[in-house]
Design a protein around this motif. Structure first.
Motif, PDB file in Angstrom:
ATOM      1  N   HIS A 184      21.601  47.320  76.853  1.00  0.00           N
ATOM      2  CA  HIS A 184      21.080  48.635  76.455  1.00  0.00           C
ATOM      3  C   HIS A 184      20.778  48.583  74.965  1.00  0.00           C
ATOM      4  O   HIS A 184      21.697  48.510  74.145  1.00  0.00           O
ATOM      5  CB  HIS A 184      22.099  49.726  76.762  1.00  0.00           C
ATOM      6  N   PRO A 186      18.671  50.787  72.704  1.00  0.00           N
ATOM      7  CA  PRO A 186      17.814  51.958  72.479  1.00  0.00           C
ATOM      8  C   PRO A 186      17.251  51.984  71.064  1.00  0.00           C
ATOM      9  O   PRO A 186      17.649  51.201  70.199  1.00  0.00           O
ATOM     10  CB  PRO A 186      18.794  53.122  72.675  1.00  0.00           C
ATOM     11  N   GLU A 220      21.557  59.182  72.933  1.00  0.00           N
ATOM     12  CA  GLU A 220      22.411  59.675  74.013  1.00  0.00           C
ATOM     13  C   GLU A 220      23.794  60.070  73.516  1.00  0.00           C
ATOM     14  O   GLU A 220      24.463  60.899  74.152  1.00  0.00           O
ATOM     15  CB  GLU A 220      22.549  58.600  75.091  1.00  0.00           C
ATOM     16  N   ASP A 247      16.936  58.587  79.843  1.00  0.00           N
ATOM     17  CA  ASP A 247      16.956  57.508  80.821  1.00  0.00           C
ATOM     18  C   ASP A 247      18.012  57.812  81.886  1.00  0.00           C
ATOM     19  O   ASP A 247      19.079  58.349  81.572  1.00  0.00           O
ATOM     20  CB  ASP A 247      17.285  56.202  80.102  1.00  0.00           C
ATOM     21  N   TYR A 250      21.779  57.210  81.368  1.00  0.00           N
ATOM     22  CA  TYR A 250      22.602  58.044  80.487  1.00  0.00           C
ATOM     23  C   TYR A 250      23.873  58.521  81.179  1.00  0.00           C
ATOM     24  O   TYR A 250      24.952  58.538  80.579  1.00  0.00           O
ATOM     25  CB  TYR A 250      21.786  59.252  80.012  1.00  0.00           C
TER      26      TYR A 250
END
Length: 288
Positions: A184, A186, A220, A247, A250
């Motif tokens: 992940h 982001p 998030e 997404d 989350y």
């Protein structure tokens, strides 16, 4: 103390500031809070012991960075400094009011625009800062999973261990957290960093953020904190998703991000949070 504050505030504003009104107000668990006024304006002032100046310096830096985005309103930083025995932060005074569903929707949109427009190549911040009175390390890192596992979960676990709380093998939890977030990567968005109901309000119909613990990280994490203690109204999330949908992953990451704040509450307020932290560690990382 007040003579020193009024003199420094006057120097910062470029005019004489003679206090004609002063009243103490509710300001949270950390600082004393006052509203003071001269004949021209009201000012919100936070006061603490002199060694706490760094908290105000970092708060002022984060508020300034958020203000520069021009995406969401924050109180203007007027001045911070010290007197003989105290540190203080002077901010624009904002009269807060209740909000309508449409204003919560707008708040969600504005936060999404902040997250999308204000980004960095790496995760972290210019300086280490504070979440509450807990130091928050912000060393720049390129890998989000490592940043959050080491500088968020690992750091809080280390502090908890130093305070005598038994949470198990710290290295195991840090590795498990990094594994859970692996892959992940982001955008590194400018965050409020401590987004709960006590750190926002509405003034003249506009959303306002204050008391930030800002850094650049996964957007998030702001949303996760907003759902932890007293979830924001549904219109906020509708507004956010209309601007920049979350997404689906989350939902899986949300409790990991909330764990950071639970551990911080354990370190700030004590053992009433211990069982919840232990349970969350087991649920999220057991078997990792």
């Amino acid at each position: 103390m007040w003579n020193g504050i009024s003199q420094q505030l006057g120097d910062a504003l470029g005019r004489e500031f003679t206090i004609i009104e002063k009243r103490r107000i509710s300001g949270g668990d950390i600082h004393q809070a006052f509203v003071i006024a001269d004949e021209h304006a009201r000012v919100f002032v936070k006061i603490n012991d002199k060694p706490r100046l760094a908290l105000f310096e970092q708060e002022a830096l984060a508020l300034t960075r958020l203000a520069q985005s021009r995406e969401i309103r924050v109180p203007e930083v007027l001045h911070y400094g010290t007197t003989a025995e105290h540190a203080f932060l002077a901010l624009e005074y904002l009269e807060l009011e209740s909000a309508s569903a449409s204003q919560w929707y707008e708040f969600g949109q504005q936060l999404a625009r902040l997250h999308r427009s204000q980004t960095q190549a790496e995760y972290g911040f210019d300086d280490d800062n504070f979440i509450g009175t807990t130091e928050q390390p912000n060393r720049w890192q390129r890998n989000w999973a490592q940043f959050f596992a080491e500088q968020r979960i690992g750091w809080q676990l280390k502090l908890a261990e130093e305070k005598g709380f038994q949470l198990g093998d710290l290295n195991r939890w840090v590795d498990a957290c990094a594994s859970a977030l692996q892959g992940h990567q982001p955008k590194a968005s400018l965050l409020h960093g401590d987004l709960w109901r006590g750190n926002l309000g509405f003034c003249q119909g506009e959303p306002v953020l204050f008391d930030p613990a800002s850094y650049y990280g996964d957007r998030e994490t702001d949303l996760a904190m907003s759902e932890l203690f007293s979830r924001f109204p549904g219109d906020f999330y509708k507004g956010y998703d209309a601007e920049w949908p979350l997404d689906p992953g989350y939902v899986r990451r949300r409790p990991i991000y909330q764990l950071y704040h639970l551990l911080n509450h354990l370190n700030l307020f004590g053992g009433s949070y211990l069982q919840q932290c232990q349970q969350q560690l087991q649920e999220q990382f057991c078997g990792q």
